[in-house]
Structure formats: structure tokens, C-alpha cells
Design an enzyme around this catalytic site. Sequence first.
Site, PDB file in Angstrom:
ATOM      1  N   LYS A  45       0.802  -1.198   0.000  1.00  0.00           N
ATOM      2  CA  LYS A  45       0.000   0.000   0.000  1.00  0.00           C
ATOM      3  C   LYS A  45       0.851   1.270   0.000  1.00  0.00           C
ATOM      4  CE  LYS A  45      -2.952  -2.342   3.371  1.00  0.00           C
ATOM      5  NZ  LYS A  45      -3.303  -2.362   4.810  1.00  0.00           N
ATOM      6  N   GLY A  46       2.128   1.106   0.332  1.00  0.00           N
ATOM      7  CA  GLY A  46       2.966   2.270   0.629  1.00  0.00           C
ATOM      8  C   GLY A  46       2.999   3.360  -0.425  1.00  0.00           C
ATOM      9  N   GLU A 101       7.172   3.206  -6.724  1.00  0.00           N
ATOM     10  CA  GLU A 101       7.420   2.749  -5.355  1.00  0.00           C
ATOM     11  C   GLU A 101       7.599   3.942  -4.424  1.00  0.00           C
ATOM     12  OE1 GLU A 101       7.100   0.694  -3.231  1.00  0.00           O
ATOM     13  OE2 GLU A 101       7.876  -1.304  -3.639  1.00  0.00           O
ATOM     14  N   ASP A 102       7.239   3.747  -3.163  1.00  0.00           N
ATOM     15  CA  ASP A 102       7.470   4.803  -2.175  1.00  0.00           C
ATOM     16  C   ASP A 102       8.914   4.777  -1.684  1.00  0.00           C
ATOM     17  OD1 ASP A 102       6.680   2.320  -1.159  1.00  0.00           O
ATOM     18  OD2 ASP A 102       6.245   3.134   0.817  1.00  0.00           O
ATOM     19  N   ASP A 105      14.316  -0.143   0.031  1.00  0.00           N
ATOM     20  CA  ASP A 105      15.127  -0.327   1.236  1.00  0.00           C
ATOM     21  C   ASP A 105      16.217  -1.349   0.920  1.00  0.00           C
ATOM     22  OD1 ASP A 105      16.065  -0.668   3.812  1.00  0.00           O
ATOM     23  OD2 ASP A 105      14.092  -0.609   4.735  1.00  0.00           O
ATOM     24  N   LYS A 133      17.072   4.078   0.125  1.00  0.00           N
ATOM     25  CA  LYS A 133      18.007   3.985   1.249  1.00  0.00           C
ATOM     26  C   LYS A 133      19.342   3.435   0.776  1.00  0.00           C
ATOM     27  CE  LYS A 133      15.236   3.686   5.412  1.00  0.00           C
ATOM     28  NZ  LYS A 133      14.932   2.836   6.581  1.00  0.00           N
ATOM     29  N   PHE A 154      14.372   4.881  10.256  1.00  0.00           N
ATOM     30  CA  PHE A 154      13.000   4.433  10.032  1.00  0.00           C
ATOM     31  C   PHE A 154      12.117   5.643   9.761  1.00  0.00           C
ATOM     32  CE2 PHE A 154       8.956   2.487  10.482  1.00  0.00           C
ATOM     33  CZ  PHE A 154       9.179   1.194  10.039  1.00  0.00           C
ATOM     34  N   VAL A 155      11.544   5.697   8.566  1.00  0.00           N
ATOM     35  CA  VAL A 155      10.718   6.850   8.199  1.00  0.00           C
ATOM     36  C   VAL A 155       9.262   6.439   7.973  1.00  0.00           C
ATOM     37  CG1 VAL A 155      12.581   8.237   7.228  1.00  0.00           C
ATOM     38  CG2 VAL A 155      11.386   6.623   5.750  1.00  0.00           C
ATOM     39  N   ASP A 161       4.361   3.302   6.451  1.00  0.00           N
ATOM     40  CA  ASP A 161       3.750   2.967   7.737  1.00  0.00           C
ATOM     41  C   ASP A 161       4.737   2.396   8.732  1.00  0.00           C
ATOM     42  OD1 ASP A 161       4.017   0.448   6.218  1.00  0.00           O
ATOM     43  OD2 ASP A 161       2.935  -0.421   7.916  1.00  0.00           O
ATOM     44  N   ARG A 167       0.499   6.343   7.726  1.00  0.00           N
ATOM     45  CA  ARG A 167       0.472   6.500   6.266  1.00  0.00           C
ATOM     46  C   ARG A 167      -0.189   7.817   5.862  1.00  0.00           C
ATOM     47  NH1 ARG A 167       1.704   1.369   3.992  1.00  0.00           N
ATOM     48  NH2 ARG A 167       0.827  -0.418   5.079  1.00  0.00           N
TER      49      ARG A 167
HETATM   50  C1  PRP Z   1       7.684  -1.435   2.037  1.00  0.00           C
HETATM   51  C2  PRP Z   1       7.817  -0.316   1.028  1.00  0.00           C
HETATM   52  C3  PRP Z   1       8.395  -1.002  -0.189  1.00  0.00           C
HETATM   53  C4  PRP Z   1       9.226  -2.130   0.407  1.00  0.00           C
HETATM   54  C5  PRP Z   1      10.681  -1.789   0.367  1.00  0.00           C
HETATM   55  O1  PRP Z   1       6.484  -2.129   1.780  1.00  0.00           O
HETATM   56  O2  PRP Z   1       6.558   0.264   0.737  1.00  0.00           O
HETATM   57  O3  PRP Z   1       7.381  -1.535  -0.996  1.00  0.00           O
HETATM   58  O4  PRP Z   1       8.801  -2.271   1.786  1.00  0.00           O
HETATM   59  O5  PRP Z   1      11.460  -2.764   1.032  1.00  0.00           O
HETATM   60  P1  PRP Z   1      12.629  -3.604   0.315  1.00  0.00           P
HETATM   61  O6  PRP Z   1      13.357  -2.709  -0.634  1.00  0.00           O
HETATM   62  O7  PRP Z   1      13.495  -4.002   1.477  1.00  0.00           O
HETATM   63  O8  PRP Z   1      12.015  -4.782  -0.361  1.00  0.00           O
HETATM   64  P2  PRP Z   1       5.847  -3.109   2.855  1.00  0.00           P
HETATM   65  O9  PRP Z   1       6.273  -4.512   2.557  1.00  0.00           O
HETATM   66  O10 PRP Z   1       6.113  -2.586   4.231  1.00  0.00           O
HETATM   67  O11 PRP Z   1       4.288  -3.031   2.543  1.00  0.00           O
HETATM   68  P3  PRP Z   1       3.391  -1.705   2.489  1.00  0.00           P
HETATM   69  O12 PRP Z   1       3.744  -1.001   1.232  1.00  0.00           O
HETATM   70  O13 PRP Z   1       1.991  -2.186   2.485  1.00  0.00           O
HETATM   71  O14 PRP Z   1       3.740  -0.880   3.706  1.00  0.00           O
HETATM   72 MG    MG Z   2       5.133  -1.208   5.237  1.00  0.00          MG
HETATM   73 MN    MN Z   3       5.357  -1.223  -0.110  1.00  0.00          MN
END
Ligand code: PRP
Ligand code: MG
Ligand code: MN
Length: 182
Positions: A45-46, A101-102, A105, A133, A154-155, A161, A167
Site C-alpha cells: 500500500k505504501g 514505489e514509495d 530499502d 536507502k 525508520f521513516v 507505515d 500512512r
Molecule cells: C515497504 C515499502 C516497499 C518495500 C521496500 O512495503 O513500501 O514496498 O517495503 O522494502 P525492500 O526494498 O526491502 O524490499 P511493505 O512490505 O512494508 O508493505 P506496504 O507497502 O503495504 O507498507
Molecule cells: Mg510497510
Molecule cells: Mn510497499
Amino acid sequence: MYDGDIASVLITEQEISDKVTELAKQVADDHPEGDSDLVLITVLKGAVMFMADLARALPVPVQLEFMAVSSYGSSTSSSGVVRILKDLDRDIADRRVVIVEDIIDSGLTLSWLLKNLQSRRPRSLEVCTLLRKPDAVKVEVPVKYVGFDIPNEFVVGYGLDYAERYRDLPYIGTLDPKVYSS
Ligand code: PRP
Ligand code: MG
Ligand code: MN
């Protein structure tokens, strides 16, 4: 709202807005209006806030597609092994596609997604992320459009979220450690 949970504002609402305009211009320059509309793909959802703003800032027609995925395994950091909970509604063969993508990481989610979508033979496939990151550069993920490189903190906010909260903040901030240590 969220009194005392946010330690500092990392990126303001105005800075996000300016960056979205800048990224939209870059994407539009590379993807002029053509025989078929550009497809924006977001993984829930991010990235929903970013996608909504980017789509409206783009001066070219776009179509919106959503996926929902879940990482296998119990570890808090993503394993890179992904299960599709909701797939695209449309075929992307021969379409110009931008993944929105948001944050990147570890880059594991994205590297899996790129392989998966590439196998569907889009005409082009690029990635646009608002945040990245430092760890992300360790995994080979080709990202064409990056909003901000941020430190390893952690942001939350603007879609991002912690335990499904924050969010809805209009800015991106760092979370006070007391929130996740309690
Ligand atoms: C978070 C974020 C990215 C992903 C990045 O999503 O929104 O999609 O993690 O992490 P990575 O580069 O280590 O793979 P999350 O899985 O928390 O789901 P969300 O978007 O629903 O918060
Ligand atoms: Mg998440
Ligand atoms: Mn995500």
C-alpha cells in the site's frame, strides 16, 4: 496528530510536492504521449499517495494498475521471496510501464517484481521511487527515477507505515524510537 511519535520532519509536504513535479517532468520527457497510454504499476500500500500525486502531475495520459504481494517467511526484513495476493487486471505485453514505489530499502521486493513483470514482455519497464536507502545500492536494481536518497533511519508518512499507522501524514518524518521499543 500522533502527538510526540514523530522525532523530526525529514521531507516537508512542499518538498514532496516539488519533487513529484520534477519526477513527473522526467517521466513525461521519456514517455511522450504515444499510440498507447503509459501504465503506472503500484504495489500496495505504501506507494498509493505517491502514485496518486504523480499520476496527476504527469502531463501525459496514464493508466493505473495495482498489485498486492506478501513476502514469505516470518522475518521482519523482506526475504525477496514473494507471493502475489492480487495481480494486475490487464496484460502489459508491449506496453510502456513505470513501477511506482514509495521506498527502496533492501531492494529485494523490487528485484523480484522487475523479473516478474519483465517476463510479461512490456515494451519498456522503468522504476520511479520517491525514496531510496543506502542499502538499496547493494542489490542490483536499475532505478531510473529517484526522488530522495535518505539515511538509514525508520521513516513514516506519505504512505509509509509503522504497523499500518502514519500512512496518512502529509510529510515524511522519522519515528521516535520510543514508538517501536515500547
Ligand atoms: C515497504 C515499502 C516497499 C518495500 C521496500 O512495503 O513500501 O514496498 O517495503 O522494502 P525492500 O526494498 O526491502 O524490499 P511493505 O512490505 O512494508 O508493505 P506496504 O507497502 O503495504 O507498507
Ligand atoms: Mg510497510
Ligand atoms: Mn510497499
